[in-house]
Design an enzyme around this catalytic site. Structure first.
Site, PDB file in Angstrom:
ATOM      1  N   THR A  79      -7.088  37.137  30.276  1.00 44.34           N
ATOM      2  CA  THR A  79      -5.763  36.688  29.838  1.00 44.34           C
ATOM      3  C   THR A  79      -4.870  36.181  30.959  1.00 44.34           C
ATOM      4  OG1 THR A  79      -5.888  38.277  28.029  1.00 44.34           O
ATOM      5  CG2 THR A  79      -3.715  37.429  28.540  1.00 44.34           C
TER       6      THR A  79
ATOM      7  N   LYS B 239      -7.624  33.414  27.501  1.00 45.32           N
ATOM      8  CA  LYS B 239      -6.527  33.690  26.568  1.00 45.32           C
ATOM      9  C   LYS B 239      -5.214  33.370  27.281  1.00 45.32           C
ATOM     10  CE  LYS B 239      -4.721  36.966  23.293  1.00 45.32           C
ATOM     11  NZ  LYS B 239      -5.022  38.098  22.437  1.00 45.32           N
TER      12      LYS B 239
ATOM     13  N   LYS C 249      -1.046  33.394  27.065  1.00 42.14           N
ATOM     14  CA  LYS C 249       0.136  33.925  26.399  1.00 42.14           C
ATOM     15  C   LYS C 249       1.256  32.890  26.427  1.00 42.14           C
ATOM     16  CE  LYS C 249      -1.186  38.248  25.531  1.00 42.14           C
ATOM     17  NZ  LYS C 249      -1.183  38.818  24.173  1.00 42.14           N
TER      18      LYS C 249
ATOM     19  N   ASP D  86      -1.943  32.755  22.362  1.00 38.64           N
ATOM     20  CA  ASP D  86      -1.292  33.861  21.653  1.00 38.64           C
ATOM     21  C   ASP D  86       0.213  33.834  21.897  1.00 38.64           C
ATOM     22  OD1 ASP D  86      -0.568  36.211  20.430  1.00 38.64           O
ATOM     23  OD2 ASP D  86      -1.689  37.529  21.773  1.00 38.64           O
TER      24      ASP D  86
ATOM     25  N   ASN E   9       2.348  35.919  20.332  1.00 41.97           N
ATOM     26  CA  ASN E   9       2.938  37.254  20.101  1.00 41.97           C
ATOM     27  C   ASN E   9       4.250  37.184  19.324  1.00 41.97           C
ATOM     28  OD1 ASN E   9       1.423  38.020  23.053  1.00 41.97           O
ATOM     29  ND2 ASN E   9       1.253  39.487  21.397  1.00 41.97           N
TER      30      ASN E   9
ATOM     31  N   GLU F  16      -3.073  32.381  17.921  1.00 43.37           N
ATOM     32  CA  GLU F  16      -2.853  33.750  17.460  1.00 43.37           C
ATOM     33  C   GLU F  16      -1.377  34.103  17.254  1.00 43.37           C
ATOM     34  OE1 GLU F  16      -4.042  38.214  19.033  1.00 43.37           O
ATOM     35  OE2 GLU F  16      -4.909  36.479  20.038  1.00 43.37           O
TER      36      GLU F  16
ATOM     37  N   ASP G 123      -2.443  38.863  14.222  1.00 47.62           N
ATOM     38  CA  ASP G 123      -2.659  40.083  15.006  1.00 47.62           C
ATOM     39  C   ASP G 123      -1.645  41.128  14.546  1.00 47.62           C
ATOM     40  OD1 ASP G 123      -2.948  42.115  16.822  1.00 47.62           O
ATOM     41  OD2 ASP G 123      -2.284  40.980  18.569  1.00 47.62           O
TER      42      ASP G 123
ATOM     43  N   LYS H 197      -7.785  45.262  16.083  1.00 45.00           N
ATOM     44  CA  LYS H 197      -7.642  46.124  17.255  1.00 45.00           C
ATOM     45  C   LYS H 197      -7.816  47.552  16.766  1.00 45.00           C
ATOM     46  CE  LYS H 197      -4.643  43.174  20.006  1.00 45.00           C
ATOM     47  NZ  LYS H 197      -3.254  42.826  20.299  1.00 45.00           N
TER      48      LYS H 197
ATOM     49  N   CYS I  16      -7.381  44.186  22.268  1.00 45.63           N
ATOM     50  CA  CYS I  16      -7.069  45.492  22.844  1.00 45.63           C
ATOM     51  C   CYS I  16      -5.568  45.585  23.124  1.00 45.63           C
ATOM     52  CB  CYS I  16      -7.848  45.704  24.139  1.00 45.63           C
ATOM     53  SG  CYS I  16      -7.606  44.390  25.369  1.00 45.63           S
TER      54      CYS I  16
ATOM     55  N   ASP J 116     -11.615  39.879  22.962  1.00 45.89           N
ATOM     56  CA  ASP J 116     -10.504  39.858  23.911  1.00 45.89           C
ATOM     57  C   ASP J 116     -10.354  41.290  24.432  1.00 45.89           C
ATOM     58  OD1 ASP J 116      -8.095  39.325  25.246  1.00 45.89           O
ATOM     59  OD2 ASP J 116      -6.906  39.659  23.434  1.00 45.89           O
TER      60      ASP J 116
ATOM     61  N   ASP K 276     -10.060  42.863  27.745  1.00 44.29           N
ATOM     62  CA  ASP K 276      -9.894  42.716  29.196  1.00 44.29           C
ATOM     63  C   ASP K 276      -8.823  43.607  29.802  1.00 44.29           C
ATOM     64  OD1 ASP K 276      -7.738  41.473  28.014  1.00 44.29           O
ATOM     65  OD2 ASP K 276      -7.743  39.726  29.324  1.00 44.29           O
TER      66      ASP K 276
END
Length: 347
Positions: free
Chosen positions: A136, A161, A163, A190, A192, A218, A243, A267, A294, A319, A321
Site C-alpha cells: 500500500t 494499493k 490510498k 481505495d 476509504n 474500493e 469495504d 476482512k 486487513c 491486500d 500487508d
C-alpha cells in the site's frame, strides 16, 4: 475422554509501531494496538489468534476488548474444538467486538489444526498453495507517493494499493505519475469513503481518459450511502468494491440485492471467520468477486487471513500487508513470505 476441550482463554495486549505513520482518509496511525488471544486445550495444545480493533470501521476500542476476557472465557470454556460450529455460533453473539470474534474463532481452528496435525488452511479446504499480496501507498505529497510506489514496484510487488480520498485534484495527479513509474502493475485504488459520488465518478473518468486501468476501485463513498455506491458502479469503467459498507453477511446480502458493487473486501476483523465463510458462499451464488484485506494486524493476525485465503481459494486480490508496515520483534505467522508471495509452511 476428549483432550480437545477448551480449559483456558487468555488475552494479551500487544503494541506495534508503524515503520512510518500510515495515512488514509480521515486517519493517521503511528501504532497498532492488538489483542492476542490464546486458547488452551486439555491436551496442553495452545491455539492463537489476533484481534486488531478499529474504532473507525467497527466502533471498537482495545480497552473494551480487554475488558471482556472473562466473559469470553466463560462463553467457550468446556467446549470441544472439534465441534467448532457450536463455538462459532456462541461467538457470533460478539457482534460489538468483530475483531475479537475473529481472533477467538481462529484460535479455535488453530488449536484444532494442531490436534489433527494439519494446517488451518487444510481445515478450510486447502484450495490454494500460494497467494500474492499487494502493498500500500498511503496518502502523502505527490512526490512521496510516487517514490513509495516506485519502491514497492522495485521490491517485486505487481499489485499496488493506492490510498486516495482527501484531495481529488492531487489524487488524480498522483495516480497519473504513479502509473508512469510502475508500468505493468495492477492498481487497487481505495478512497476509504472520502469522495462524494460525483467526485468518485470524476476521479475514475479522468484516470480512464488517461489510459490507466484500475483493477478495483474500493469504497469511494460513505459506508451508509448504498445508492451512492451503486451510482459510482454504474458510472465507472472500473469494478467497484465495498469495504466499510460490507461488515456482516447481512450487509453483503443487501449489497447484492441492490446491485451496488462488483467486489466485496472481506476482512476477518470486520466479520470474524463465521461471517467471512458465509460471505464467500453468497459471493459464489451471486457472481460477486472478492478481495481480502486487513486492518493493523501483525504477522500473527495476517496469518489468519493467509490461511483463510489459501483454504477457501475465494479471492481475486489479496491486500495483506499490514505486518510489512509494522515493527515486529519476531515473525509469528505460520506461512512463508517471499516478496509478494505468501505460501504455507510445509511442516
Amino acid at each position: 475422554m476428549s483432550m480437545s476441550k477448551i480449559v483456558d482463554v487468555k488475552f494479551t495486549l500487544r503494541r506495534h509501531e508503524y515503520e512510518k505513520p500510515f495515512h488514509i482518509t480521515g486517519s493517521i496511525s503511528s501504532e497498532s494496538r492488538n489483542v492476542e488471544v490464546e486458547i488452551t486445550l486439555e491436551s496442553g495444545i495452545r491455539g492463537y489468534g489476533e484481534a486488531s480493533p478499529s474504532f473507525r470501521v467497527n466502533g471498537e476500542r482495545v480497552e473494551a476488548l480487554l475488558a471482556v476476557e472473562n466473559v469470553v472465557k466463560d462463553m467457550i470454556t468446556g467446549f470441544d474444538v472439534r465441534n467448532y460450529a457450536k463455538i462459532f455460533e456462541i461467538t457470533d453473539k460478539l457482534f460489538a467486538f468483530p475483531s475479537l470474534k475473529a481472533a477467538v474463532q481462529f484460535a479455535v481452528l488453530d488449536a484444532l489444526a494442531q490436534e489433527l496435525d494439519v494446517q488451518v488452511c487444510h481445515l478450510l479446504g486447502g484450495a490454494k498453495s500460494r497467494i500474492e499480496t499487494d502493498k500500500t501507498v498511503g496518502i502523502d505529497s505527490i512526490e512521496k507517493r510516487v517514490e513509495e510506489a516506485r519502491k514497492i514496484f522495485e521490491e517485486g510487488f505487481r499489485v499496488i494499493k493506492i490510498k486516495v480520498g482527501e484531495n481529488l485534484k492531487e489524487d488524480i495527479e498522483a495516480m497519473m505519475e504513479i502509473a508512469k513509474v510502475t508500468k505493468g502493475a495492477k492498481y487497487i485504488v481505495d478512497a476509504n469513503m472520502g469522495y462524494s459520488p460525483k467526485e468518485a465518478v470524476e476521479f475514475v473518468k479522468k484516470i480512464y481518459q488517461a489510459g490507466i486501468d484500475i483493477s478495483v476501485y474500493e469504497q469511494p463513498v460513505r459506508r451508509e450511502d448504498i445508492d451512492g455506491l451503486k451510482f459510482v458502479r454504474f458510472h465507472s469503467p472500473f469494478p467497484v468494491a465495498a469495504d466499510e459498507s460490507a461488515r456482516t453477511k447481512f450487509d453483503v446480502m443487501r449489497l447484492v440485492k441492490e446491485e451496488a458493487v462488483d467486489y466485496v473486501n472481506i476482512k476477518l476483523m470486520k466479520s470474524g471467520i463465521s461471517d467471512a465463510l458465509a460471505i464467500v458462499k453468497i459471493a459464489e451464488a451471486s457472481g460477486l468477486k472478492l478481495m481480502i484485506g486487513c486492518m493493523g494486524e501483525s504477522s500473527l493476525g495476517i496469518n489468519q487471513s493467509v490461511h483463510f485465503a489459501l483454504g477457501t481459494g475465494a479471492f481475486e486480490y489479496h491486500d495483506l500487508d499490514s505486518h510489512l508496515m509494522l515493527k515486529e520483534e519476531k515473525f509469528r505467522g505460520k506461512f512463508i513470505q517471499e516478496g509478494p508471495e505468501m505460501r504455507v509452511r510445509e511442516e
